[in-house]
Design an enzyme around this catalytic site. Structure first.
Site, PDB file in Angstrom:
ATOM      1  N   GLU A 160     -18.249 -11.231   4.122  1.00  0.00           N
ATOM      2  CA  GLU A 160     -18.953 -12.308   3.425  1.00  0.00           C
ATOM      3  C   GLU A 160     -18.280 -12.705   2.114  1.00  0.00           C
ATOM      4  O   GLU A 160     -18.259 -13.885   1.752  1.00  0.00           O
ATOM      5  CB  GLU A 160     -20.407 -11.911   3.155  1.00  0.00           C
ATOM      6  N   HIS A 164     -34.009  -7.782   4.644  1.00  0.00           N
ATOM      7  CA  HIS A 164     -33.883  -8.968   5.499  1.00  0.00           C
ATOM      8  C   HIS A 164     -34.984  -9.983   5.201  1.00  0.00           C
ATOM      9  O   HIS A 164     -35.341 -10.793   6.058  1.00  0.00           O
ATOM     10  CB  HIS A 164     -33.944  -8.570   6.978  1.00  0.00           C
TER      11      HIS A 164
HETATM   12  C1  TPP Z   1     -23.508  -7.569   5.405  1.00  0.00           C
HETATM   13  C2  TPP Z   1     -24.164  -7.992   6.676  1.00  0.00           C
HETATM   14  N1  TPP Z   1     -23.706  -9.064   7.323  1.00  0.00           N
HETATM   15  C3  TPP Z   1     -24.283  -9.455   8.473  1.00  0.00           C
HETATM   16  C4  TPP Z   1     -25.339  -8.762   8.984  1.00  0.00           C
HETATM   17  C5  TPP Z   1     -25.969  -9.189  10.288  1.00  0.00           C
HETATM   18  N2  TPP Z   1     -25.694  -8.152  11.284  1.00  0.00           N
HETATM   19  C6  TPP Z   1     -26.591  -7.239  11.633  1.00  0.00           C
HETATM   20  S1  TPP Z   1     -25.992  -6.130  12.711  1.00  0.00           S
HETATM   21  C7  TPP Z   1     -24.502  -6.891  12.753  1.00  0.00           C
HETATM   22  C8  TPP Z   1     -23.399  -6.387  13.655  1.00  0.00           C
HETATM   23  C9  TPP Z   1     -22.610  -5.309  13.087  1.00  0.00           C
HETATM   24  O1  TPP Z   1     -21.709  -4.866  14.040  1.00  0.00           O
HETATM   25  P1  TPP Z   1     -21.172  -3.386  14.075  1.00  0.00           P
HETATM   26  O2  TPP Z   1     -20.833  -2.928  12.711  1.00  0.00           O
HETATM   27  O3  TPP Z   1     -20.065  -3.342  15.064  1.00  0.00           O
HETATM   28  O4  TPP Z   1     -22.394  -2.495  14.577  1.00  0.00           O
HETATM   29  P2  TPP Z   1     -23.140  -2.480  15.969  1.00  0.00           P
HETATM   30  O5  TPP Z   1     -24.347  -3.351  15.833  1.00  0.00           O
HETATM   31  O6  TPP Z   1     -22.214  -2.928  17.018  1.00  0.00           O
HETATM   32  O7  TPP Z   1     -23.569  -1.075  16.152  1.00  0.00           O
HETATM   33  C10 TPP Z   1     -24.503  -7.985  11.930  1.00  0.00           C
HETATM   34  C11 TPP Z   1     -23.365  -8.866  11.762  1.00  0.00           C
HETATM   35  C12 TPP Z   1     -25.814  -7.666   8.258  1.00  0.00           C
HETATM   36  N3  TPP Z   1     -26.869  -6.962   8.642  1.00  0.00           N
HETATM   37  N4  TPP Z   1     -25.201  -7.288   7.118  1.00  0.00           N
END
Ligand code: TPP
Ligand code: TPP
Ligand code: MG
Ligand code: MG
Lengths: 356, 335, 356, 335
Positions: free
Chosen positions: A68, A137
């Site tokens: 971000e 959130h």
């Molecule tokens: C800083 C931030 N950006 C965006 C989000 C929205 N978001 C929630 S879960 C997620 C995916 C994260 O992917 P990963 O780290 O691969 O974990 P996974 O869900 O695959 O276990 C995102 C982008 C967030 N929670 N925090």
């Protein structure tokens, strides 16, 4: 001061209005593009970018890494270079990762570079509410941005304004923080099919009222409109104003109404300490012709947002709480009044289900 | 008993032979099964709307948490993400408190204030989960710093998704952790997705381990989710850390079987195909380890697990919601 | 409400008081440590960490990489683990890189983890002013933090409070954003040699006054004290209050004085829109017994901070501006009054030279 | 005329032979000398307090900016840091507007609003300098993105200090720039210090180039500040970018001769010794290139440079301060 939202168009939901506004501007101006994590997936940021990638391709509807901070910088650079990025965040809370770029660069660039650059950037951030969004959130952080000169902050509360303000934000040559609220997404209003811009700095007077002025920010506006109906039961005539644009803020319209009705209640979708309500009441306190006005603020409870619904109910304002606070301002010595608790939650809110 | 789950070797040249005793197998299966069943039960309950907050299931990814936590001591710390059910259970967190938390009950591990995304079990040094991607990574290093300052021989495990490695906090933390030789095992659960985005629009290259090594941090890639391999690597890394060694990194490939958030499958959504799932489902660690056990023992464990899950659900059902005054408790610590 | 700063001790500068407070706590409690870029160098964060590395070693006075986001997370983790970090930033502007950790984690951890952790973290941030600090080295961002439940925000304006508040902040089990102002660094006050804590939530009444209540935040407090002297020339008796602690805020003392004097002027070292002054005036507007109070806010001009001194003068408040605004509140119809421009700048300000 | 400034080769295996024509030499020396003398003049004036804002001199580091900017076209962009006098001048920025800016005059390049830390020259696509370390790195990538979206054959150069590479925005940007093959030449001016901190308490390892390469970005280390070598590497990288090539990274070792901020030397401060300076001073690019020129030509250039510097200072002295109303101008763009 702008007219109420009744003219022309057809019924459209807030979320579809966001899509329509973006699509029409992207059609009009090839420099407009959208970026953000998941803007091109099938969920389409809860529907608010629905269909854009199909129409405009991945070049102009760009998925991004989870970066971000840098992505904000990239958007700023692209904006300085003449493009018009719309940077989308599925929750406003993530804007806390963007503060350095937004506050130290975007807000200041035009000024500190002596007027030789501009930053036509739109940053969309959605306030989460309901379904246990919890501490991280659910935040409404518009006051953080409103505090900083150089940023415009807009928080439309109906589909008409969602479209018109988004178009205006895209056309604006300055960084605009565009505050959405996910509980507003399904709510419909009449929206013109043609592109139109809602000018910033004009509060929307939804209803004139003789007893009290209710000012609702973002979802607060909807709560105020419902509270107006509830208050009618006890013979209180409440006016409802939606500031729409927080920076620039149409203090004239808001305080003018407050001075006329003698009572002002500001309902924010955020914490109140140093919030928009504080600003409005402070401007009221600074006016010499407003000494008769009884004023109050409401917003998030001064706690972190809990997930369990029983505590969430205490955390948030709702139409009944707003109506009761308004009642008390109008009738400080009136008998206790308890509107039906069924009025507390609105249909769009009750319908909302997860998993997110 | 000597076990090697997977015939093919990982990238690492000198992989140790994997040895698991019968007791190991039993213990590991018990935890795996408990996680799987607890999550399946959550998925079953979810459509009733008794759980009114987002849940991120780890079904399919359990082996990583179980493998790593198996080599930890109770006093070691584990930092997690919002997808933390597996690690919470593997580190010993109370199942009742977890399910009650999802129900929003005051008996939940955060008294109903955090839900599934903010699980915590400080009685087992399972650190609080964050719903903002990447935030726990430097926090884990902070615990590592405290360990070093106090001359303890504890370690910290820091789980993260593949998406988290894209956040600046990740590389900032790697640099700092290596610089100060902090006892942190970083474990990336690379399931190939951040929500619905593949690595394609997010990663310039797949050279994550090579990148981590440029910080002076040994890095290992495990391609097949082999529990024993992960357990070995984690065990070796942690043993070295207890002797003063610095951080180590594991990239464990894995697969999320259900939707990103919520109880359902989503192979019809269009962003991925069920074919992708199949190889992972075929080598499902829960089933594989179960099949290695004596049948009677497996049946007995399964029954125990069912009882524990049922007990936790019943506990959650029966527990009260928090009182209104709880809304204002714990904004600040007093003292 | 706390006593004025006259008791005991010897004259000590604000910057030396910061050093003394930190050193005494580090002596007392081995868990206290300092981290931040350059905390151990010969400039010692403009002197405010002077000698600490020599006394306590690099283990407890840690230089760090330029990684403000992660270093904040590290400090939070260390604090949760039981240590008491003091994270130092030579400019408050850099805290914008720390917002995600401070707001999404530090502020919320205790609450969202159901009271099972605590975050005894001190974040020191210095407001820059003078010598062309410009857009990105001059911000007073305390309102951003004050808006968020779960953070304490403290802004001492004299050496006594600098020491006592720093000690209190270190002992506090919550994250404390500690706002310093570099123009205050050389200013001396009487400070007890022994360790002492200034409790949070108690405004400091520097002077009672019958005509108007001046409330000065950070450097604003010093400007108000000088303005009080200037106002004496025209027979106006101004009381001066320093809130010291912004969260928790001692509204009782501040508004009580405002109600008594009938006039309130808040002078902040920050922008005013949604600022601390807005909060104070809003609370005033919400009181039913304060309708007679004439109130105003001052602070940074609603622009980005320019570097050239001629524009800087317009950007900042100063004692003469404060005095004139107070005069106008007290005597709305009085003749124009122009105090000597020589009173505009204070000695400590005139002495200040760069290069930084 | 064929010139190689330094006999020892850099890390890169296939270094091209360096060829500089007489015209090259003259042009390069003119810019080098102008930067050096302008900064020395700033240092001379500084104690008079006419320049009332922080200045970060690049004395000793000029060769990097000059080398890289020499291969740029006017329409190419250059992103800089608060230590930007060299790049500002090398990219063609107006010297009068620069000195006037330091004087806080309305004729300054930001009308007196930004000072030395926020130089800008949009008429030469020299992008605005930021005083917050690292912020310009993603901004540069944003310009790169705009170039790609518009199908232009421009490039962006992004200068940064060694300290900036510790910020998360750096690696986040590398990943994004590589992913989208953005035409950005990242140039790290590694002077070994962030303010007074050496690399020791900041960098876990020195493997910066290796790290950058894990993003799929070619990286080159230049150890000795050799202007021609840097110019070659930059020239090759940029030529490739104009053909659609992605980002390239240069790590150029260098040395800051004066204090971090301000006009003076600070070898008595205790954090570094004059011995460290000596090798850099001995191979001072300004002097070296000057010595390669025909003496008469050099004298002539020097005189021209003196005149330009004197002219800029006189211009700054004579220019008016901004009017009060300027305080409120340009908070927002109108239109
Ligand atoms: C800083 C931030 N950006 C965006 C989000 C929205 N978001 C929630 S879960 C997620 C995916 C994260 O992917 P990963 O780290 O691969 O974990 P996974 O869900 O695959 O276990 C995102 C982008 C967030 N929670 N925090
Ligand atoms: C984000 C941020 N953190 C800290 C500072 C304070 N600061 C100013 S210059 C500087 C040194 C940066 O070092 P480097 O990037 O190597 O550049 P150099 O000054 O050596 O050219 C620091 C830490 C800042 N301006 N911005
Ligand atoms: Mg993932
Ligand atoms: Mg450096």
């Amino acid at each position: 001061m702008a007219d109420t939202v009744t003219e022309g168009g057809r019924l459209l939901s807030y979320v579809d209005a966001l899509v329509e506004g973006a699509a029409q501007e992207m059609e009009r101006d090839p420099d407009v593009f959208v970026l953000g994590l998941g803007v091109d997936d099938h969920r389409a940021i809860m529907g608010s970018t629905r269909g854009l990638v199909q129409r405009f391709g991945r070049e102009r509807v760009m998925d991004t890494p989870l970066s971000e901070d840098a992505m904000t910088g990239v958007a700023i650079g692209a904006a300085m270079a003449g493009l018009r990025p719309i940077h989308v965040h599925i929750r406003m809370d993530f804007l806390l990762l963007c503060m350095n770029q937004l506050v130290n660069v975007a807000a200041k660039a035009r000024y500190m570079y002596g007027g030789t650059v501009k930053v036509p950037l739109v940053v969309r951030g959605m306030i989460g509410r309901s379904w246990g969004q919890g501490a991280q959130h659910s935040q409404g952080l518009h006051a953080l941005f409103a505090h900083i000169p150089g940023l415009k902050v807009i928080a439309p509360a109906n589909a008409h304004d969602a479209k018109g303000c988004l178009i205006q934000a895209i056309r604006d040559d300055n960084p605009v923080v565009f505050v959405e609220h996910r509980l507003l997404y399904p709510i419909e209003a009449f929206v013109d099919e043609k592109p139109f811009a809602v000018p910033f700095g004009q509060a929307r007077v939804h209803a004139e009222g003789s007893d009290i002025t209710l000012v609702g920010v973002s979802h607060g506006a909807v709560e105020c409109l419902r509270a107006r109906e509830i208050l009618r039961d006890v013979g209180i005539d409440a006016g409802v104003i939606d500031p729409v644009s927080l920076v620039p803020l149409d203090t004239g319209t808001i305080l003018g109404a407050a001075v006329r009705t003698g009572r002002l209640l500001v309902v924010d979708s955020a914490w109140t300490f140093c919030g928009i309500g504080a600003e409005i009441l402070a401007q009221l306190a600074e006016r010499t012709d407003a000494r008769h006005v009884h004023a109050r603020r409401m917003g998030f409870a001064p706690t972190t947002c809990p997930t369990t619904p029983v505590l969430e109910n205490g955390f948030y304002t709702n139409p009944v709480k707003v109506a009761k606070a308004a009642y008390r301002l109008v009738r400080p010595d009136g008998p206790d009044w308890e509107p039906s608790p069924e009025l507390t939650h609105m249909a769009h809110q009750k319908k909302f289900r997860g998993p997110f | 008993m000597t076990v090697s789950l997977s015939p093919h070797r990982t990238n690492d040249a000198a992989a140790a032979t994997t040895v698991a005793s019968a007791a190991d197998l039993e213990r590991l299966y018990r935890v795996l099964r408990l996680i799987r069943r607890a999550e399946e039960e959550i998925a079953r309950i979810y459509p009733t709307d008794k759980i009114k907050s987002p849940v991120h299931l780890s079904i399919g990814q359990e082996a990583i948490s179980v493998a790593v936590c198996d080599v930890l001591r109770p006093e070691d710390y584990v930092a997690v993400t919002y997808r933390s059910h597996a690690a919470y259970i593997a580190k010993g967190g109370d199942l009742r408190a977890m399910i009650a938390e999802m129900y929003g009950k005051v008996t939940g591990c955060t008294r109903g204030k955090g839900g599934s995304m903010h699980l915590i079990a400080m009685d087992h040094n399972l650190l609080g989960a964050s719903a903002v991607v990447g935030t726990a990574i430097p926090m884990a290093a902070g615990y590592g710093l405290a360990i070093r300052k106090r001359g303890q021989d504890r370690v910290v495990v820091c789980f993260m998704g593949d998406g988290a490695t894209e956040e600046g906090a990740f590389t900032e933390t790697l640099n700092f952790a290596s610089l100060h030789k902090l006892p942190v095992l970083f474990v990336c659960e690379n399931n190939g997705y951040a929500i619905h985005s593949t690595l394609e629009p997010r990663w310039a290259t797949r050279q994550l381990c090579a990148r981590v090594e440029t910080y002076g941090i040994p890095a290992h890639h495990v391609a097949d989710g082999d529990l024993f391999r992960i357990r070995d690597l984690a065990g070796q890394a942690i043993a070295a850390m207890r002797q003063g060694g610095g951080p180590v990194f594991l990239e464990c490939m894995t697969y999320r079987w259900r939707e990103h958030v919520g109880p359902a499958e989503d192979y019809n959504a269009g962003y991925r195909s069920r074919e992708e799932l199949l190889p992972w489902q075929q080598r499902d660690t829960v089933a594989t380890l179960g099949a290695m056990l004596d049948e009677a023992l497996r049946v007995q464990i399964d029954a125990e697990v069912e009882a524990r899950v049922a007990d936790a659900v019943a506990f959650a059902e029966e527990s009260p919601f928090p009182d209104d005054h709880e809304l204002f408790e714990d904004v600040f610590a007093h003292g």
